[in-house]
Design a protein around this motif. Structure first.
Motif, PDB file in Angstrom:
ATOM      1  N   ALA B 143      54.820  59.822  27.990  1.00  0.00           N
ATOM      2  CA  ALA B 143      54.136  58.806  28.804  1.00  0.00           C
ATOM      3  C   ALA B 143      52.621  59.014  28.792  1.00  0.00           C
ATOM      4  O   ALA B 143      51.849  58.065  28.921  1.00  0.00           O
ATOM      5  N   LEU B 144      52.196  60.277  28.610  1.00  0.00           N
ATOM      6  CA  LEU B 144      50.750  60.560  28.545  1.00  0.00           C
ATOM      7  C   LEU B 144      50.104  59.865  27.348  1.00  0.00           C
ATOM      8  O   LEU B 144      48.905  59.623  27.331  1.00  0.00           O
ATOM      9  N   PHE B 146      50.508  56.907  26.547  1.00  0.00           N
ATOM     10  CA  PHE B 146      50.162  55.531  26.919  1.00  0.00           C
ATOM     11  C   PHE B 146      48.803  55.555  27.611  1.00  0.00           C
ATOM     12  O   PHE B 146      48.703  55.601  28.825  1.00  0.00           O
ATOM     13  N   GLY B 147      47.774  55.556  26.789  1.00  0.00           N
ATOM     14  CA  GLY B 147      46.416  55.502  27.324  1.00  0.00           C
ATOM     15  C   GLY B 147      46.054  54.053  27.642  1.00  0.00           C
ATOM     16  O   GLY B 147      46.891  53.148  27.545  1.00  0.00           O
ATOM     17  N   PRO B 148      44.795  53.793  27.991  1.00  0.00           N
ATOM     18  CA  PRO B 148      44.382  52.428  28.336  1.00  0.00           C
ATOM     19  C   PRO B 148      44.681  51.376  27.259  1.00  0.00           C
ATOM     20  O   PRO B 148      45.185  50.304  27.596  1.00  0.00           O
TER      21      PRO B 148
END
Lengths: 285, 498
Positions: B143-144, B146-148
């Protein structure tokens, strides 16, 4: 606030109803307090320098004199973090890196202490930094952990010291090393005193504020609130609770009403002094 | 960075905690209270947690946190009850439940729809809890990524659902969605904290709360529609509403395992993404269910097909387990509800983050294991209650209209205790009537409002992070490329079908 009210409630002999008024970089809650009756039955816990930023940069209708100040609660210094595999391990190394490369710095809000710290470092060393508002402490933390940014500015307690081994602590915007994150040097230790506000220390205060007029109109109530609030910090149960809060006990810093007001004025003074730095950032963007 | 933490000894300790009768009582009460509060229009799971957190202060930490976690799960499920009965989502995560759930109620199948909702909610919650127990660390790590930029593309992907919404015309659905995005820009801008279109209203610095928009669009508009139509149920009122409907509901779910599991997995995964909660998950799940359906079935979505209810309600309850993954392991909330829960966890002396399982493993495992009991209770409360909830559909509208209107006004005000929100409810009630009259899909507008903030923050931050380069932004990672492909497929399918 929720850590403090159980003990305070016992000492005061009354119940607290805690309401959360988020938004507008604390202005929503600030106006709620500003419009509340000055009867001693409404108070707020507020962040500083966000408080001053709301009237300096967002046209909030209130000023210092519109409130009475009961006391401070804790002070969390501004600190710089970097992903674990970064090619630098302190702010000095980051500055060298940023002189040679374009670098991104994440901040928690556009108008608070983290923005000011990032902008002061950028200006002092004339660096080509892209400063990005990550929309809060967890946004900065996620971006640092995911290696999305070259550095992130937050506070050690807000970042959570459990991450001490997982991220690189570049340094705190203070002259002395802070207690909460022992591996992190201070800007003073690194010889970076040319950055403004290192001697004074740049961080985030939490303080308890009342609507203006309580002290004059209801001195007995103000006195009772003030005495019981001060007594909270001596209470064993409260101290035990702060120890359980990820090292909150290490940054607790109580100051009385008069000293708190002086701190608010001093903060307003330096925020005003560096207002153009933040305004230029907003307009440039 | 995060070590695996599936320690059988600690799980046994957690089970020991659950053996305490007070803890079991907390799960029973918490789930029941959550269902009731979640069913009140405008009263989301987030608000339920915020409301009850101060009340839990005097209680022992483990009992208090398990009570809050149970209330959270109950509230997510509870939101579907009014969605099915009166076309009024009790919570943002139940918007999509209305589409087919309320259609079934109008056909006299309220008990059937409610029982399906309870079964898939409980079972999906159990699946998500199992995922949380076993796969929290790797999912957190993923999940990390998934940046901006990825969050922006996820929002765009969800927005491509707009044209598919209830078979509306492509142009009207897109216009409604864009109007929703425009509403989403009200408030402080996410990058520079400068006010936009707040009309001097301090409350609007926070933006227009989409729960308030939901109440106006769905509840008030439906009150007028009810008044016009004259009754909730348009089918024969002698439709069986007893156990036979419940049995049929169980058979309906059992015969559609793929649809149910797809919804549960989408809910678990989307829930684990910071910033995307049940509200996004059930749109994505519904869209995927429709995309994978046969042409004939796909065209009937929105007219009361049970696949629609399964897609919506299997995903929204699964977000609870998913959202707790980054909350507990990283201290990063996966949704508004878990942000509120994060505060409660810290208040009770725990420190969410990588050290949590080491420092407080027994309590955390007790919390996770309580999800299993809580979701079994949702099954029990939901299945047994559906026979009685369903009778509400037959209450004469002269009682329903004033009761629902009062709930709408109170719910709209309760969101932020702000007078301006009452006007917003009324304005969106009128907008809702106009949308219905001219055949613009309400859901497109709602989705635009919900996704506006995620899309704008993701775009602006991602744009700056990638050096203001379109190509770097769009091809930021394999996840971004995958999302781009999904967006392209979604648009192609929509255009072809249109």
């Amino acid at each position: 606030m929720r850590v403090t009210t159980p003990t305070w409630s016992e000492l005061l002999g009354t119940e607290f109803v805690v309401e959360n008024h988020p938004g507008g970089s604390t202005q929503v809650g600030g106006e709620e307090l500003y419009n509340a009756d000055a009867d001693g039955y409404t108070l707020a816990m507020w962040n500083m320098p966000q408080m001053q930023a709301t009237w300096l940069f967002q046209n909030a209708p209130y000023r210092i004199g519109d409130f009475d100040y009961l006391g401070t609660h804790h002070w969390d210094p501004t600190m710089w973090f970097a992903p674990p595999d970064s090619p630098y391990d302190d702010l000095e190394g980051f500055i060298e890196y940023a002189r040679e490369n374009e670098a991104t710095v994440g901040i928690t809000a556009a108008i608070g202490n983290t923005a000011l710290s990032a902008l002061l470092v950028k200006e002092t060393y004339d660096l080509d930094l892209t400063i990005i508002n990550m929309g809060g402490g967890s946004g900065v933390r996620q971006a640092v952990l995911a290696d999305d940014i070259d550095a992130g500015v937050n506070q050690p307690w807000a970042f959570n010291p459990d991450y001490a081994g997982d991220v690189t602590a570049l340094g705190s915007h203070t002259s002395e090393q802070q207690e909460l994150w022992p591996s992190a040097p201070s800007f003073g230790d690194l010889g970076l005193e040319e950055i403004p506000l290192v001697d004074e220390g740049l961080g985030q205060w939490k303080l308890v504020v009342l609507p203006g007029g309580v002290r004059d109109r209801h001195p007995d109530r103000f006195e009772e609130l003030s005495e019981t609030y001060a007594a909270v910090f001596e209470n064993d149960a409260f101290q035990a609770r702060t120890e359980e809060q990820g090292g909150l006990d290490k940054i607790i810093d109580y100051r009385g009403p008069d000293e708190t007001k002086r701190e608010v004025e001093a903060t307003a003074q330096f925020m005003k002094e560096y207002a153009d730095v933040i305004e230029n950032f907003i307009y440039d963007q | 960075m995060i070590e695996a933490f599936l320690f059988p000894a600690t799980i046994a300790d957690g089970l020991g905690v659950l053996a305490n009768p007070y803890v079991l009582l907390a799960i029973l009460l918490g789930t029941a209270i959550g269902v009731v509060f979640g069913a009140i229009p405008g009263f989301s799971a987030t608000m339920t947690i915020i409301l009850f957190t101060p009340i839990t202060i005097p209680f022992e930490s483990t009992t208090a946190l398990i009570f809050l976690v149970s209330a959270y799960g109950g509230a997510v499920y509870g939101g579907s009850i009014p969605a099915i009965l009166i076309n009024t989502p009790g919570a943002p995560g139940s918007v999509v439940t209305c589409w087919d759930g309320y259609e079934l109620t109008k056909q006299g199948r309220a008990v059937y729809a409610l029982a399906v909702s309870a079964i898939v909610s409980g079972l999906a919650g159990l699946i998500a809890a199992a995922f949380l127990l076993v796969f929290a660390p790797p999912i957190s790590e993923f999940a990390l990524n998934f940046g901006p930029p990825e969050m922006f593309l996820l929002a765009v992907f969800a927005l491509t659902i707009i044209p598919a919404a209830k078979g509306a015309s492509l142009s009207k659905a897109l216009l409604a969605g864009l109007f929703g995005l425009l509403i989403g820009t009200i408030g402080n801008d996410p990058q520079l904290s400068q006010p936009r279109a707040t009309f001097g209203q301090t409350t609007l610095l926070q933006g227009v709360d989409f729960v308030v928009v939901l109440i106006g669009l769905f509840v008030l508009a439906e009150v007028f529609r009810l008044a016009h139509r004259g009754a909730t149920v348009t089918a024969d009122e002698n439709v069986e509403g007893g156990m036979s409907e419940v049995y049929e509901a169980a058979r309906a779910v059992a015969s559609r395992p793929v649809g149910f599991l797809r919804g549960a997995f989408i809910g678990t995964f989307v829930g684990s993404l910071p910033g995307a909660g049940a509200d996004v998950a059930n749109f994505v799940s519904y869209n995927e269910a429709r995309r994978w359906a046969s042409d004939e079935l796909s065209d009937r979505f929105g007219t009361g097909v049970i696949e629609g209810v399964i897609a919506a309600d299997s995903s929204n309850n699964a977000t609870q387990g998913g959202a707790l993954i980054p909350t507990l392991t990283l201290g990063i909330p996966g949704s508004g509800s878990t942000a509120a829960l994060l505060g409660a966890i810290a208040l009770h002396g725990l420190n969410p983050g990588p050290g949590l399982f080491d420092a407080s493993g027994e309590i955390v495992y007790a919390m996770i294991l309580s999800l299993f009991i809580g979701n079994v209770l949702i099954l029990v409360y939901g299945i047994s209650g559906s026979r009685y909830f369903g009778k509400l559909a037959y209450i004469p509208i002269r009682y329903i209209i004033p009761a629902v209107a009062v709930l709408a006004i109170v719910g709209g005000f309760a969101v932020r205790n702000a007078t301006v929100d009452l006007y917003i409810v009324l304005i969106f009630g009128l907008i809702g009537i106009l949308f219905i009259k001219y055949d613009y899909p309400l859901v497109s507008l709602v989705l635009g409002v919900i996704l506006g903030d995620i899309a704008e923050s993701g775009f602006v931050t991602g744009w700056l992070l990638t050096g203001e380069s379109v190509t770097a932004f769009l091809f930021n990672s394999y996840i971004a490329i995958g999302l781009l492909i999904l967006i392209a497929l979604s648009l192609i399918v929509t255009v072809v079908k249109d």
